[in-house]
Design an enzyme around this catalytic site. Structure first.
Site, short mmCIF file in Angstrom:
data_model
loop_
_atom_site.label_atom_id
_atom_site.label_comp_id
_atom_site.label_asym_id
_atom_site.label_seq_id
_atom_site.Cartn_x
_atom_site.Cartn_y
_atom_site.Cartn_z
CE LYS A 28 -5.12 10.21 -38.65
NZ LYS A 28 -4.75 11.32 -39.55
NE ARG A 75 -6.37 6.74 -44.46
CZ ARG A 75 -5.28 6.80 -43.68
NH1 ARG A 75 -5.14 5.97 -42.68
NH2 ARG A 75 -4.37 7.71 -43.89
NE ARG A 128 3.88 13.52 -41.11
CZ ARG A 128 2.63 13.12 -40.94
NH1 ARG A 128 1.96 13.42 -39.85
NH2 ARG A 128 2.02 12.41 -41.87
NE ARG A 167 3.77 8.95 -43.37
CZ ARG A 167 2.51 8.90 -43.00
NH1 ARG A 167 2.19 8.95 -41.72
NH2 ARG A 167 1.57 8.80 -43.89
NE ARG A 222 -0.57 10.98 -46.60
CZ ARG A 222 0.37 11.56 -45.85
NH1 ARG A 222 1.36 12.23 -46.42
NH2 ARG A 222 0.32 11.46 -44.55
P1 AMP Z 1 -1.23 7.03 -42.41
O1 AMP Z 1 0.05 6.71 -41.74
O2 AMP Z 1 -2.45 6.70 -41.57
O3 AMP Z 1 -1.29 8.43 -42.96
O4 AMP Z 1 -1.34 6.05 -43.68
C1 AMP Z 1 -0.38 6.07 -44.72
C2 AMP Z 1 -0.92 5.41 -45.96
O5 AMP Z 1 -1.22 4.03 -45.69
C3 AMP Z 1 -2.23 5.97 -46.50
O6 AMP Z 1 -2.02 7.11 -47.34
C4 AMP Z 1 -2.80 4.78 -47.27
O7 AMP Z 1 -2.12 4.59 -48.50
C5 AMP Z 1 -2.41 3.62 -46.36
N1 AMP Z 1 -3.45 3.36 -45.33
C6 AMP Z 1 -3.31 3.49 -43.98
N2 AMP Z 1 -4.44 3.16 -43.33
C7 AMP Z 1 -5.33 2.83 -44.29
C8 AMP Z 1 -6.70 2.41 -44.27
N3 AMP Z 1 -7.38 2.29 -43.10
N4 AMP Z 1 -7.30 2.15 -45.47
C9 AMP Z 1 -6.64 2.25 -46.63
N5 AMP Z 1 -5.36 2.66 -46.74
C10 AMP Z 1 -4.70 2.95 -45.58
#
Ligand code: AMP
Length: 218
Positions: free
Chosen positions: A16, A91, A130, A164, A175
């Site tokens: 993404k 989400r 990554r 990360r 996740r």
């Molecule tokens: P990402 O970079 O999209 O993989 O997000 C990293 C982390 O941020 C996730 O594992 C969640 O802990 C939090 N997070 C990001 N976007 C959301 C969302 N829309 N709803 C809830 N938690 C989120």
């Protein structure tokens, strides 16, 4: 008239972020990544950053109210002609409903929800290994796209790269669980609204880019 707004959906490691960057560069779209916003809040030391840090490191979802608040702010502040890419949001079903209501308020709508489909086995390899350029966010991977041998980012020339905290096996398991339990129901939600499209996220980056372009231009 509504701009061409899209949602990119898929588990962690589906691509993404990589495809969002390509769309931003190529089409002047604006990426709204709640994950990036939350990581930004953490490093800036805000109260909200402190609250979400532990949740994120475990790989659980932060509360709907927090992420909806972040998105609300952007939707009222920004009006990109190229449209928004929602990356990692919504989400949950509550977030999807809230997004619909927020877009109604600002006279916008979602044109396509693009599901990037991938196998779990591949995700572990993609996510572990990554890293991103700390200055511009360019994405690298130890095996498939290593950082250039001279240590400089190929996009901006910076020399600091970050990994990360949640790109580890335990957090990834959570996740993925969160994705299948809380986010994958959105596939049915958007299918029922006639908005769902699919791309094969296992294909190489250029092929995925072309598949997304075909949807946007189709
Ligand atoms: P990402 O970079 O999209 O993989 O997000 C990293 C982390 O941020 C996730 O594992 C969640 O802990 C939090 N997070 C990001 N976007 C959301 C969302 N829309 N709803 C809830 N938690 C989120």
């Amino acid at each position: 008239m509504s701009a061409l707004n899209i949602i990119l959906m898929g588990p962690p490691g589906a691509g993404k972020g990589t495809q969002s960057r390509i769309l931003v560069d190529g089409r002047g779209m604006v990426q709204l990544s709640t994950g990036d916003m939350l990581r930004g809040a953490r490093t800036s030391g805000t109260e909200m950053g402190r609250v979400v840090a532990a949740v994120m490191d475990k790989g659980d979802l932060v509360t709907d109210a927090i992420v909806i608040g972040l998105i609300r702010e952007k939707l009222t502040d920004l009006h990109p002609e190229g449209g928004f890419i929602f990356d990692g949001f919504p989400r949950t079903l509550a977030q999807a409903d809230a997004l619909g209501a927020l877009l109604d308020e600002v006279g916008q709508r979602i044109a396509h929800v693009i599901e990037m489909h991938v196998d779990d086995a591949v995700l572990v390899d993609r996510v572990s290994g990554r890293s991103t350029c700390a200055a511009c966010g360019e994405v690298y991977h130890d095996q498939t796209r290593p950082i250039p041998a001279d240590g400089h980012c190929s996009n901006c020339g910076a020399t600091t790269f970050t990994r990360r905290a949640d790109d580890n096996a335990d957090a990834l398991r959570n996740r993925l669980l969160a994705y299948y339990k809380q986010t994958s129901p959105l596939i049915g939600y958007y299918y029922a609204k006639g908005m769902l499209r699919h791309v094969d996220g296992l294909a190489d980056i250029d092929t995925v880019t072309q598949s997304i372009a075909a949807i946007l231009d189709g």
